[in-house]
Design an enzyme around this catalytic site. Structure first.
Site, PDB file in Angstrom:
ATOM      1  N   ASP A  27     -13.166  18.067 -17.053  1.00 43.37           N
ATOM      2  CA  ASP A  27     -13.378  18.980 -18.173  1.00 43.37           C
ATOM      3  C   ASP A  27     -12.065  19.638 -18.584  1.00 43.37           C
ATOM      4  O   ASP A  27     -11.356  20.211 -17.750  1.00 43.37           O
ATOM      5  CB  ASP A  27     -14.378  20.062 -17.728  1.00 43.37           C
ATOM      6  CG  ASP A  27     -15.139  20.664 -18.884  1.00 43.37           C
ATOM      7  OD1 ASP A  27     -14.745  20.443 -20.039  1.00 43.37           O
ATOM      8  OD2 ASP A  27     -16.135  21.359 -18.634  1.00 43.37           O
ATOM      9  N   ASP A  28     -11.729  19.553 -19.878  1.00 43.91           N
ATOM     10  CA  ASP A  28     -10.528  20.198 -20.422  1.00 43.91           C
ATOM     11  C   ASP A  28      -9.242  19.625 -19.841  1.00 43.91           C
ATOM     12  O   ASP A  28      -8.223  20.322 -19.768  1.00 43.91           O
ATOM     13  CB  ASP A  28     -10.549  21.715 -20.173  1.00 43.91           C
ATOM     14  CG  ASP A  28     -11.526  22.462 -21.075  1.00 43.91           C
ATOM     15  OD1 ASP A  28     -12.323  21.796 -21.760  1.00 43.91           O
ATOM     16  OD2 ASP A  28     -11.483  23.694 -21.097  1.00 43.91           O
ATOM     17  N   CYS A  74     -16.278  20.627 -25.868  1.00 43.66           N
ATOM     18  CA  CYS A  74     -17.034  19.919 -24.827  1.00 43.66           C
ATOM     19  C   CYS A  74     -18.254  19.142 -25.325  1.00 43.66           C
ATOM     20  O   CYS A  74     -18.321  17.927 -25.188  1.00 43.66           O
ATOM     21  CB  CYS A  74     -17.465  20.915 -23.746  1.00 43.66           C
ATOM     22  SG  CYS A  74     -16.088  21.624 -22.818  1.00 43.66           S
ATOM     23  N   HIS A 128     -22.994  18.198 -21.709  1.00 42.84           N
ATOM     24  CA  HIS A 128     -22.860  19.647 -21.753  1.00 42.84           C
ATOM     25  C   HIS A 128     -24.215  20.224 -21.366  1.00 42.84           C
ATOM     26  O   HIS A 128     -25.250  19.817 -21.889  1.00 42.84           O
ATOM     27  CB  HIS A 128     -22.460  20.121 -23.149  1.00 42.84           C
ATOM     28  CG  HIS A 128     -22.039  21.553 -23.173  1.00 42.84           C
ATOM     29  ND1 HIS A 128     -20.785  21.957 -22.782  1.00 42.84           N
ATOM     30  CD2 HIS A 128     -22.712  22.675 -23.487  1.00 42.84           C
ATOM     31  CE1 HIS A 128     -20.695  23.268 -22.875  1.00 42.84           C
ATOM     32  NE2 HIS A 128     -21.844  23.732 -23.299  1.00 42.84           N
ATOM     33  N   HIS A 318     -11.390  16.132 -23.443  1.00 42.57           N
ATOM     34  CA  HIS A 318     -10.467  16.372 -24.559  1.00 42.57           C
ATOM     35  C   HIS A 318      -9.196  16.961 -23.969  1.00 42.57           C
ATOM     36  O   HIS A 318      -9.104  17.218 -22.765  1.00 42.57           O
ATOM     37  CB  HIS A 318     -11.053  17.315 -25.620  1.00 42.57           C
ATOM     38  CG  HIS A 318     -11.777  18.489 -25.059  1.00 42.57           C
ATOM     39  ND1 HIS A 318     -11.125  19.519 -24.397  1.00 42.57           N
ATOM     40  CD2 HIS A 318     -13.091  18.801 -25.016  1.00 42.57           C
ATOM     41  CE1 HIS A 318     -12.016  20.399 -23.991  1.00 42.57           C
ATOM     42  NE2 HIS A 318     -13.221  19.988 -24.339  1.00 42.57           N
TER      43      HIS A 318
END
Length: 502
Positions: A27-28, A74, A128, A318
């Site tokens: 994530d991220d 997300c 998500h 991302h």
């Protein structure tokens, strides 16, 4: 007819061993990984990254150096990747809406493997959570979904970052440690039949880090001495940037150690240098935390004798801004937010490692996994695919494993919405080609999920040959008239016209 063909396919392949799938998500995570050092690394100002396990996976994978997400936040990004369709088709532009409710009953990657006879298990953050996926899309899994608990880390989670003591993590593992442990147990439980080919498995492992808050074991800070951390070389917004391109990084400002004491996220309202350095250091440590856990799960795959029969996919949902342009978090169309890591190990095909610099997109993963596993081909979606359960708006990249430099996509397409002060909605549509990034901010119909009219609003054009950090918007500047016209043509023609001619 479709489900009859699926059943027929399953019957035809029942006599041969199908490949298992280990499906990692982070994530991220921008491509701040050793495997990306060079032109595709997100920053020229960085310490030596400690990511040995993901780098080892990259060394035996098809490494997609220029993979781009379809929206840098997300739920829209994950929904797009997991259904193989773009945000205007999924109609998911926020963290609330569920594609099955607002767009169509679209098949997901794990659901497709389930329909083709796999045991499918999910852990951590894949979809998500919450309303955006009806709580991890129950239809997609055969096994009970594993969700870690953050109950013992509530106070620490109110800060942007926290180095957790070994004393406490030994007693109360961090959420991603819980996820890794659960995934290892699943591999042990399902390995016997998976090894013989009697029952192939699809095991999804979703790590929350390096998402805020950056919680990680304290010993990882030793990997990144504070004196090794550098400030970004471009701490200001791009010259001539339209205001609509900016995000006020409210996500970061929601934490108690940032909150309102450092301004309100206005353009060029940078954080103090010592805060920037601390946040960058913590982000790097959180990446190394994820890397360590990837290594643990990969070791379990080896221990269970599944390495030679398992496709391993890894992606970050991302990119992320850590002070470049004075920006933080995602929520933009900039290169640093839309560019993310993606790689796939295919046993017997990519063992020696294959690297490609051609443009790929996250919508490409669904058809690629299906092809690599030998499942029925995912067809290309028609213009209106609302009534079609299984199709893709991407293209399988498996062919790149044997010819990584072949002519491929003309560019990658992303988008991001903005609500203006007057209540009007605009959508920033962007295309990244080999030399340029071009973005148009257009008035948008939020009910029909289409831009309104033909006129463009604010425009951005960045020259990646002269300005890879996107520091100067050269739209409407002398010398770029024809380039801007050409980029507008590519963007308006859309992703279908950018596909390779095969």
């Amino acid at each position: 007819m479709y489900y009859f063909l699926l059943l027929l396919s399953a019957v035809l392949v029942c006599g041969q061993q199908r490949k298992n799938v280990l499906f990692f998500a982070a994530d991220d995570m921008r491509p701040e990984l050793g495997a990306y050092y060079g032109a595709d690394f997100p920053s020229s100002i960085h310490p030596d990254m400690h990511t040995p396990n993901i780098d080892a996976l990259a060394a035996k994978s098809l490494l997609l150096k220029r993979a781009y997400v379809q929206m840098a936040v997300c739920s829209p990004s994950r929904t797009s990747l997991l259904t193989g369709r773009r945000p205007d088709t999924t109609r998911v532009h926020d963290l609330q809406h569920n594609w099955r409710t607002v767009a169509g009953n679209f098949t997901t990657i794990p659901q497709y493997f389930k329909e083709n006879g796999y045991r499918v298990a999910g852990h951590g953050k894949i979809f998500h959570p919450g309303r955006a996926s009806n709580n991890n899309d129950p239809i997609s899994w055969t096994e009970p979904y594993f969700l870690p608990s953050n109950d013992h880390w509530v106070e620490e989670s109110r800060h942007t970052w926290w180095a957790a003591s070994k004393t406490k993590t030994d007693q109360y593992p961090l959420i991603d440690q819980q996820t890794a442990t659960a995934a290892i147990e699943t591999l042990k439980k399902l390995s016997a039949k998976a090894k013989t080919g009697e029952q192939p498995i699809f095991v999804a492992v979703g790590f929350h880090k390096p998402h805020l808050p950056f919680l990680f074991p304290e010993e990882l800070l030793k990997l990144y001495p504070r004196e090794s951390i550098r400030l970004p070389k471009n701490p200001h917004a791009p010259v001539n940037m339209p205001e609509v391109a900016w995000t006020d990084f409210s996500e970061l400002r929601s934490y108690k150690d940032i909150n309102t004491q450092y301004g309100f996220g206005g353009i060029n309202s940078t954080l103090p240098d010592d805060v920037v350095i601390d946040l960058r250091r913590a982000y790097y440590a959180a990446i190394s935390h994820t890397d360590d856990l990837v290594g643990q799960v990969m070791q379990a795959l080896e221990d269970e004798g599944l390495s030679d029969s398992t496709i391993v996919s890894f992606w970050g949902d991302h990119g992320w801004q850590i002070g470049e342009h004075g920006e933080w978090c995602k929520h933009t169309n900039f290169e640093i937010a839309t560019h993310a890591p993606m790689m796939m190990h295919i046993p017997g095909v990519t063992n020696s490692g294959v690297t490609t610099e051609v443009f790929t997109e996250f919508v490409d993963l669904f058809p690629s996994l299906a092809e690599a596993a030998g499942l029925p081909t995912i067809p290309l979606c028609p213009e209106d695919s609302r009534s079609i359960a299984t199709c893709t708006e991407g293209k399988s990249f498996v062919a790149l494993a044997s010819n990584p430099t072949q002519p491929w996509k003309l560019g990658s397409f992303s988008q991001y919405p903005r609500m203006l002060i007057d209540g009007n909605l605009v959508m920033g549509y962007t295309v990244r080609t080999d030399k340029y990034r071009y973005t148009e901010w257009r008035e948008y119909d939020g009910l029909m999920f289409t831009p309104i009219g033909d006129a463009s609003g604010d425009v951005e054009l960045y020259d990646h040959v002269k300005d890879p950090d996107e520091n100067v918007n050269v739209a409407d500047k002398a010398g770029y008239t024809e380039i801007q016209k050409d980029m507008k043509r590519i963007l308006r023609a859309g992703w279908r016209k950018a596909l390779p001619v095969m």
